[in-house]
Design an enzyme around this catalytic site. Structure first.
Site, PDB file in Angstrom:
ATOM      1  CB  CYS A 163      10.101  -5.086  -3.032  1.00  0.00           C
ATOM      2  SG  CYS A 163       9.104  -3.686  -2.703  1.00  0.00           S
ATOM      3  CB  SER A 164      12.685 -10.053  -3.388  1.00  0.00           C
ATOM      4  OG  SER A 164      13.565  -8.862  -3.419  1.00  0.00           O
TER       5      SER A 164
END
Length: 380
Positions: A163-164
């Site tokens: 997600c980063s």
């Protein structure tokens, strides 16, 4: 590719782009499909359930989903099969090697929009980074396919920090600019998260949606008048099993387990909430201190769109009060969790009204654990 790159050390965000699938699934539609599956499963396994050999499945509800996540709908690339209780996964025809892959196709759409907004010719771009949670193949790299489709010279590569991924991609692009190795870099995040979601899992079947974003990171010397100076980037990783996906090519070595639930997205949601919120909030506060900036003065927070409760608590710790929709805008309600693209969607949709000199923060967090911050200032 640039023949001569000046060492200005001033990376900026020149423009962003967004691709949104046409189809959307509401919570009501999702719950109706899921509960039909639950009813069929419990009926088909009634004897085993009565004997205590397996547990009955519990139904879902719109109220449960919205209370747990704040999500009301999500866009997807393939709606009908997901809602079919006999399938409950995306379906589309496999594409040939001479056709654009789905990730490249939607990534190119988002990238073209970013280039158009910046008034940038693809030939002026030096590199493409495809930063996303899941790649549809190991190689050739999705980034190189996107590069070829856009007619960009130079280089490209894929990167995955769950997600980063997008914020890690932005720092990587900014570092190329700072070092003089590139003057214009596209960070493209095509997130077809519907493919790694277990649509039969009550605790997570509502979480993810599909989308693609693009961020054009450039040297300030070539940026359009309306751009965002990158003041600071900070990345952090801490190993955790609380969010995991065990799908991979080595699963072929144990085919008897290849269809197990752990080959899709799984998480310990409460543990993630408890551990990630303080980590991310402190990371933001510490980086603001390095910039000699009072975090309470941040004009807007574009936070990772995974869970409304997490965003609310992080914003409160950073700003010192509960943030309103203007200070911390939400796209989670209509897009769902789009993994690395979430904070970029929020930035793309809710940045144009800020005034010159306003400071803001793009922030992501998720599996790894991984977290990334990008402090920006509106320039004109």
């Amino acid at each position: 590719m640039q023949d001569s790159l000046s060492l200005t050390g001033r990376p900026v965000i020149s423009a962003t782009g967004l691709f949104t699938p046409q189809e959307s699934i509401t919570n009501e539609e999702l719950v109706d499909s899921f509960n039909t599956y639950v009813e069929r499963f419990n009926a088909a396994n009634a004897d085993q359930i009565a004997a205590g050999e397996i547990e009955a499945l519990a139904p879902s509800s719109v109220g449960f989903i919205e209370k747990a996540s704040g999500i009301k709908a999500r866009h997807v690339m393939s709606k009908a099969p997901i809602l079919d209780p006999d399938i409950m996964t995306p379906r589309w025809d496999e594409r040939g090697n001479d056709e654009h892959s789905m990730m490249a196709e939607i990534g190119v759409t988002a990238a073209r929009q970013a280039l158009e907004r910046a008034g940038r010719d693809p030939k002026d771009v030096d590199a493409v980074l495809c930063a996303a949670s899941n790649m549809e193949r190991p190689y050739p790299a999705m980034a190189i396919e996107i590069q070829q489709a856009l007619g960009i010279e130079g280089f490209g590569f894929d990167m995955n920090v769950a997600c980063s991924s997008a914020t890690f991609g932005i720092q990587t692009a900014a570092d190329y600019v700072r070092a003089g190795n590139a003057k214009s870099v596209l960070v493209v995040s095509p997130e077809i998260t519907s493919g790694h979601l277990n649509w039969r899992d009550r605790d997570s079947h509502f979480i993810f949606g599909d989308v693609a974003t693009a961020v054009l990171v450039e040297d300030s010397s070539m940026a359009p008048a309306d751009h965002w100076e990158i003041l600071s980037t900070k990345l952090k990783t801490v190993f955790s099993n609380n969010i995991r996906n065990n799908f991979g090519f080595l699963n072929r070595a144990a085919p008897e387990n290849s269809q197990n639930a752990d080959k899709l997205f799984v998480q310990e949601g409460r543990k993630v909430f408890k551990e990630v919120v303080p980590m991310v909030a402190q990371m933001i506060i510490d980086e603001a201190e390095k910039l000699q900036m009072d975090p309470a003065t941040l004009r807007r927070l574009w936070l990772h769109q995974a869970n409304a409760g997490m965003n609310r608590l992080i914003a409160q710790r950073v700003l010192g009060h509960e943030a309103n929709d203007d200070e911390s805008p939400t796209v989670l309600d209509t897009y769902g969790n789009t993994s690395s693209a979430g904070s970029i969607i929020a930035f793309h949709k809710h940045k144009d009204d800020l005034a010159q000199g306003d400071n803001g923060l793009i922030c992501s967090f998720g599996a790894g654990y991984s977290a990334g911050t990008v402090f920006v200032r509106k320039m004109a």
